[in-house]
Design an enzyme around this catalytic site. Structure first.
Site, short mmCIF file in Angstrom:
data_model
loop_
_atom_site.label_atom_id
_atom_site.label_comp_id
_atom_site.label_asym_id
_atom_site.label_seq_id
_atom_site.Cartn_x
_atom_site.Cartn_y
_atom_site.Cartn_z
N LYS A 223 44.18 32.29 44.60
CA LYS A 223 44.27 32.40 43.13
C LYS A 223 45.70 32.27 42.63
CE LYS A 223 43.82 37.46 43.42
NZ LYS A 223 43.73 37.48 44.91
N GLU A 246 53.46 41.27 41.87
CA GLU A 246 53.21 41.63 43.27
C GLU A 246 54.29 41.12 44.20
OE1 GLU A 246 49.44 41.53 46.36
OE2 GLU A 246 49.73 39.82 45.02
N GLN A 372 41.90 40.38 40.43
CA GLN A 372 41.19 40.69 41.66
C GLN A 372 39.69 40.76 41.40
OE1 GLN A 372 42.34 40.70 44.57
NE2 GLN A 372 44.24 41.83 44.83
N GLU A 392 36.76 46.09 36.77
CA GLU A 392 36.77 46.54 35.38
C GLU A 392 36.35 45.39 34.47
OE1 GLU A 392 39.67 48.75 37.85
OE2 GLU A 392 39.94 46.75 37.06
N ARG A 434 34.26 29.07 26.92
CA ARG A 434 33.91 29.25 25.51
C ARG A 434 33.81 27.92 24.77
NH1 ARG A 434 34.46 34.16 23.03
NH2 ARG A 434 36.09 34.86 24.46
#
Length: 462
Positions: A223, A246, A372, A392, A434
């Site tokens: 990614k 990160e 993630q 989430e 979209r």
């Protein structure tokens, strides 16, 4: 801060003072300040005077500083001891670290109090109108309601109430976009191509301006590499800001060198050169990268407001022909919460994605956010990710314009043949779009060179 007597209508003198002080501390905020507020937003006359000078400095495209403010006020004979003391207090009250944490809160207060005062003024006008009703010629209830509505709009203005446009105004805007494709003004089209043909095709030309794009996968699938690949492509034409929460900047630089030079620069960083070809490829990569307006911010534990502030600040510093065309955030779950309370992380992530979407709209550029996936993927027999696997996930799905889920079969099926190959088959599942259709595209991913290819274009040993 000097005590200033106030009375009457709704106001918050402290918030007015603070928003001016924060702007003086971080002058890059001036553009946002004058776009969100006008002089009437300040209840205190002295605050209104200081804001008026701020606005003049902005209109004249000059830098905001104490000497500049003094110059403007002195020229008009308005530089007093009181203003000098207030400005000096403002200039030392906050640090740059304070600005992102306090800015939105104080700005919202000033906007809200100004709105309440407009409502109060409108109410007074309506009371006077009602009192005059008996003396109005040809009075009818419809006429007084029309007049009341007119006065309400007059006081509140279009900014708060919104405005409607005739459909043909919107149609003409549509035509102007289309005409740009036949002219030399194509630079500001509605999309920015990734130059990955299959991806651009399914996205109707590329990444949409003002779009929030989520790139999600399990760790080490690719990614970050995909986000960087797209960022380097766009950086040939626009400025790019890459937030690496990160990895340190040097590791992102090594990946960028790998992508541009077509070799494993990360291995070279660990063990040095092993061939003249690696040195030659490094030289090629450096000559190309130095031409780019590509910036890496590897500050850890940034809040979403830090990210917005730094993106705005960089955009104002870039040359007009290389303004930001993309912001990348790697990755979402490492953004620091602003409340220091992680008990409701889903709600906190929702605030972050909403703010990043607002940044995309404000700068009129795509914002790519790496995310993630949850471990639920590992528990299924079919490891292909789904939207519900976003950690989430609720607000991420809602706010995102595009969601791209990455899947590599060799990530799970590590047979001997795959282990000796640096090239993987990778699937990009456009799970949400979209602006068009969804679907899956298949590419080749060279893990050494951090480069993505169409299947037809890939040639081993590039």
């Amino acid at each position: 801060m000097t005590d200033m007597p106030v009375q009457g209508l709704p106001h918050d003198s402290e918030a007015e003072w603070a928003i001016l002080a924060l702007t003086l501390t971080d002058p890059q905020r001036l553009e946002e300040l004058v776009s969100r507020l006008d002089e009437d937003a300040f209840y205190e006359p002295i605050h209104r005077e200081i804001f008026r000078v701020f606005k003049k400095i902005h209109e004249n495209k000059q830098s905001l500083s104490l000497p500049r403010i003094k110059e403007y006020l002195s020229r008009e004979g308005k530089y007093t001891q009181e203003i000098e003391e207030i400005l000096l207090n403002m200039s030392v009250r906050y640090t740059l670290a304070d600005v992102p944490m306090l800015w939105d809160g104080y700005l919202d207060i000033v906007v809200e109090k100004a709105m309440l005062r407009r409502i109060a003024h409108a109410g007074r006008s309506l009371i006077e109108l009602a009192k005059q009703y008996d003396n109005m010629p040809d009075r009818t209830m419809k006429k007084i309601i029309d007049e009341a509505e007119r006065k309400l709009f007059e006081h509140l203005g279009d900014r708060e109430l919104g405005s409607a446009v005739h459909i043909m105004d919107a149609v003409h805007e549509f035509v102007s976009y289309v005409e740009r494709f036949d002219s030399d003004e194509h630079a500001h089209s509605l999309v920015i191509p990734t130059e990955i043909p299959e991806l651009d095709d399914i996205l109707n030309g590329g990444l949409g301006r003002s779009d929030l794009i989520i790139v999600a996968a399990r760790p080490s699938v690719g990614k970050t590499a995909l986000a960087l690949h797209i960022a380097l492509t766009i950086a040939r034409h626009y400025g790019v800001l890459f937030f690496s929460l990160e990895m340190p900047a040097v590791q992102i630089a090594a990946r960028a060198i790998s992508n541009v030079g077509g070799f494993n620069a990360m291995a070279v960083m660990r063990r040095g050169f092993r061939s003249d070809d690696e040195a030659r490829r490094l030289g090629i990569a450096l000559s190309q990268l130095e031409k780019l307006e590509f910036y890496i911010d590897d500050t850890s534990a940034l809040t979403v407001f830090d990210i917005k502030s730094r993106a705005r600040k960089l955009n104002t510093k870039l040359p007009d022909d290389k303004k930001l065309g993309l912001v990348v955030v790697d990755y979402l779950q490492l953004i620091k919460g602003t409340k220091g309370n992680r008990s409701n992380r889903v709600q906190e992530i929702g605030q972050m994605t909403m703010e990043l979407k607002q940044l995309a709209r404000e700068l009129d550029i795509p914002v790519i956010v790496v995310s993630q996936l949850s471990r639920e993927v590992e528990k299924r027999q079919d490891k292909r990710p789904m939207l519900s696997d976003l950690r989430e996930s609720g607000s991420i799905e809602q706010d995102a314009d595009v969601v791209i889920l990455l899947y590599r079969e060799d990530y799970y099926e590590r047979d001997e043949e795959m282990a000796h190959s640096s090239v993987s088959d990778i699937s990009l599942d456009i799970a949400k779009n979209r602006h068009g259709r969804t679907g899956e595209i298949k590419l080749k991913f060279d893990r050494n060179a951090m480069h993505f290819y169409t299947i037809e274009a890939h040639t081993p040993g590039r």
